[in-house]
Design a protein around this motif. Sequence first.
Motif, PDB file in Angstrom:
ATOM      1  N   CYS A 242      -6.342   3.935  -7.357  1.00  0.00           N
ATOM      2  CA  CYS A 242      -6.153   3.527  -5.972  1.00  0.00           C
ATOM      3  C   CYS A 242      -6.905   2.225  -5.698  1.00  0.00           C
ATOM      4  O   CYS A 242      -8.108   2.152  -5.922  1.00  0.00           O
ATOM      5  CB  CYS A 242      -6.639   4.620  -5.013  1.00  0.00           C
ATOM      6  N   GLU A 244      -7.630   1.071  -2.917  1.00  0.00           N
ATOM      7  CA  GLU A 244      -8.436   1.159  -1.690  1.00  0.00           C
ATOM      8  C   GLU A 244      -9.703   1.990  -1.895  1.00  0.00           C
ATOM      9  O   GLU A 244     -10.798   1.553  -1.562  1.00  0.00           O
ATOM     10  CB  GLU A 244      -7.608   1.788  -0.554  1.00  0.00           C
ATOM     11  N   CYS A 245      -9.520   3.205  -2.466  1.00  0.00           N
ATOM     12  CA  CYS A 245     -10.674   4.101  -2.556  1.00  0.00           C
ATOM     13  C   CYS A 245     -11.098   4.408  -3.988  1.00  0.00           C
ATOM     14  O   CYS A 245     -11.989   5.216  -4.219  1.00  0.00           O
ATOM     15  CB  CYS A 245     -10.398   5.402  -1.796  1.00  0.00           C
ATOM     16  N   TYR A 247      -9.750   6.111  -6.241  1.00  0.00           N
ATOM     17  CA  TYR A 247      -9.331   7.397  -6.804  1.00  0.00           C
ATOM     18  C   TYR A 247      -8.541   7.140  -8.091  1.00  0.00           C
ATOM     19  O   TYR A 247      -7.821   6.155  -8.192  1.00  0.00           O
ATOM     20  CB  TYR A 247      -8.462   8.123  -5.774  1.00  0.00           C
ATOM     21  N   CYS A 267      -1.887   7.716  -2.679  1.00  0.00           N
ATOM     22  CA  CYS A 267      -3.224   8.247  -2.952  1.00  0.00           C
ATOM     23  C   CYS A 267      -3.464   9.525  -2.157  1.00  0.00           C
ATOM     24  O   CYS A 267      -3.306   9.529  -0.936  1.00  0.00           O
ATOM     25  CB  CYS A 267      -4.276   7.203  -2.588  1.00  0.00           C
ATOM     26  N   GLN A 269      -6.179  10.823  -1.485  1.00  0.00           N
ATOM     27  CA  GLN A 269      -7.411  10.708  -0.680  1.00  0.00           C
ATOM     28  C   GLN A 269      -7.234   9.839   0.544  1.00  0.00           C
ATOM     29  O   GLN A 269      -7.728  10.150   1.617  1.00  0.00           O
ATOM     30  CB  GLN A 269      -8.538  10.119  -1.543  1.00  0.00           C
ATOM     31  N   CYS A 270      -6.526   8.670   0.361  1.00  0.00           N
ATOM     32  CA  CYS A 270      -6.467   7.744   1.488  1.00  0.00           C
ATOM     33  C   CYS A 270      -5.055   7.311   1.842  1.00  0.00           C
ATOM     34  O   CYS A 270      -4.847   6.583   2.798  1.00  0.00           O
ATOM     35  CB  CYS A 270      -7.334   6.517   1.209  1.00  0.00           C
TER      36      CYS A 270
HETATM   37 ZN   LIG Z   1      -7.192   5.894  -2.208  1.00  0.00          ZN
END
Ligand SMILES: [Zn+2]
Length: 429
Positions: A242, A244-245, A247, A267, A269-270
């Motif tokens: 990911c 962004e985060c 993951y 993702c 998670q986000c």
């Molecule tokens: Zn993410």
Amino acid sequence: MMQKGTAEAADKAKYYDYLEVQPLPNYSQLLEGQLVSGPAHLKDIIGKIVQIGHDLDKPVVATGDPHYLDDHDAIYRHILINSQGGANPLNRYPLPDVHFRTTDEMLHEFAWMGADTARELVVTNTHVVADWVDADITPVKDKLYTPEIPGVNENFEKDVMVTAHQWYGEELPEIVANRIDKELKSIIGNGFAVIYNIAQRLVLKSNKDGYLVGSRGSVGSSLAATLSGITEVNPLPPHYRCPECQYSEFYTKGEYGSGFDLPDKKCPQCGAELIKDGHDIPFETFLGFHGDKVPDIDLNFSGDYQPVAHNYIKILFGEDHAFRAGTIGTVADKTAYGYVKAYERDTGKVFRGAEEDRLAKGATGVKRTTGQHPAGILIVPSNMDIFDFSPIQYPADDQSAAWRTTHFDFHSIHDNILKMDVLGHDDRR
Ligand SMILES: [Zn+2]
């Protein structure tokens, strides 16, 4: 009182450490010209050279100037010289007998000077000159000598780790951490970080100048090369990551052949769109099974940019520490066969088919030309000299050429000196 010519010769001889004379048959071509009137004149000249050596207290050495091992190999040289045409001054008959003479043969060739002088020239003085040479000279080294760049190991490791954390998070997945650990141990432990560093700098500069760089060859199997920006190929198993985060999710059981085969995914998670990556290439492909093979990093630049990239290496390491890899072109078997046919035609000789094949085989593999590798640049460490590795020359003796090349074919010094392959490809098609 010396004759004028002899005095002049004596004056020139002062420059040399020792003087050389050769067996009478070696000079057979001189007898055909105007300079030497006959065998008696030739003996007179050789006698004077020996006398000059005695007068100047310089050893006179009998040398054989061998061009082939055995007497019966002479025919191959005749065929090769014939192929160079009549303009070559060597190509005049009778061709001298220049096989590798034994000590007894050499003593025999100089017997006309008397046994004592023959022994002095053939045995005593050859040893005198040989003893001047350091005994431990090796023409080709047995280790790899890479250029040293201060702090290169620490900086390389830092570059790799910074990207690793940007892509995979503060705490690296075990599979990533293990791979990095294994690669860095081997790369830094063997002194190869400097090779990666040079590649990094070349790629960085090319990208900055607006030209993308491709890499090919085995560099795609190194995660450290990916993370340090040298290649876009990620050798880890197929995975999502990911942007962004950070993951990540890995597929290690062969579920997918490549990250490109993974379905699109968001993702968990986000919710960001996951990056699909990983081509599952073991590091062993790159550095050998013991991680100690000298890495081959091929960088593929735009054809327009290749000369700039080449020149940048010269700027980084200096004119006297960057050289083009030299190549040696040899006579191919078909060419050799043509030489044999031409020799038969030119001399009126006729050989049977089996004899033609044998002669062609004997003339195959002889050095024909020198050239330069299209992409390879050799880098000499700053505390060393190119002559520690190879003599140098201009390609095809062209002194206006931008690059000097090694005289040795680079294959013979491949394991001693760092070679960067900086290729250019035509990307306008
Ligand atoms: Zn993410």
